[in-house]
Design a protein around this motif. Structure first.
Motif, short mmCIF file in Angstrom:
data_model
loop_
_atom_site.label_atom_id
_atom_site.label_comp_id
_atom_site.label_asym_id
_atom_site.label_seq_id
_atom_site.Cartn_x
_atom_site.Cartn_y
_atom_site.Cartn_z
N PRO A 86 -79.93 -7.17 -59.55
CA PRO A 86 -80.00 -6.70 -61.16
C PRO A 86 -79.47 -5.58 -61.42
CG PRO A 86 -82.21 -6.30 -59.97
CD PRO A 86 -80.98 -7.14 -58.81
N ILE A 87 -79.17 -4.76 -60.56
CA ILE A 87 -78.32 -3.29 -61.11
C ILE A 87 -77.05 -3.64 -61.49
CG2 ILE A 87 -77.92 -0.95 -60.33
CD1 ILE A 87 -80.68 -0.97 -58.84
N VAL A 88 -76.37 -4.36 -61.01
CA VAL A 88 -75.12 -4.88 -61.11
C VAL A 88 -74.75 -5.69 -62.21
CG1 VAL A 88 -72.75 -5.12 -59.93
CG2 VAL A 88 -74.65 -3.85 -58.73
N ILE B 72 -84.13 -0.55 -64.15
CA ILE B 72 -84.81 0.11 -63.34
C ILE B 72 -86.04 -0.44 -62.93
CG2 ILE B 72 -84.08 2.29 -64.57
CD1 ILE B 72 -86.39 1.96 -66.39
N GLY B 73 -86.04 -2.02 -63.02
CA GLY B 73 -87.00 -2.85 -62.53
C GLY B 73 -88.37 -2.69 -62.99
N ASP C 201 -90.25 10.59 -59.92
CA ASP C 201 -91.50 10.80 -60.81
C ASP C 201 -91.47 10.03 -62.15
OD1 ASP C 201 -89.82 12.54 -61.87
OD2 ASP C 201 -91.37 13.81 -62.16
N TRP C 202 -90.72 9.31 -62.30
CA TRP C 202 -90.73 8.51 -63.58
C TRP C 202 -91.81 7.60 -64.01
CZ3 TRP C 202 -90.64 3.29 -64.18
CH2 TRP C 202 -90.26 2.73 -63.17
N ALA C 203 -92.47 7.24 -63.09
CA ALA C 203 -93.69 6.24 -63.30
C ALA C 203 -94.69 7.02 -63.81
CB ALA C 203 -94.02 5.46 -62.06
#
Length: 82
Positions: free
Chosen positions: A9-11, A37-38, A77-79
């Motif tokens: 899914p990233i590509v 980013i899932g 640490d984005w979550a």
């Protein structure tokens, strides 16, 4: 002959019956950013509300710059940014 993995899914993303690379865009919709980013699409809107992501101003639909998505994907640490 070179084979391409269209399941990553990233590509690649499939929409309207076509498969196209996401890397060629400068901005992403909330749904496309979620795939990259899932996370779920509502999670993207929560990140916008919390100030983690800043969409482009003045547009009817939320468009998120590619640079923000790539930077967010690199952070660990984005979550839980607070």
């Amino acid at each position: 002959m070179e084979t391409t993995d269209y399941t990553n899914p990233i590509v690649f993303i499939q929409s309207a019956g076509t498969v196209r690379p996401l890397t060629e865009k400068l901005t992403y919709s909330a749904a496309e950013a979620a795939v990259l980013i899932g996370v779920s699409r509502p999670a993207i809107y929560r990140m916008i509300a919390r100030g983690v992501l800043t969409p482009l101003p003045g547009l009817r639909h939320k468009r998120i710059p590619k640079k923000q998505i790539l930077n967010l994907a690199k952070r660990r640490d984005w979550a839980n940014p607070f």
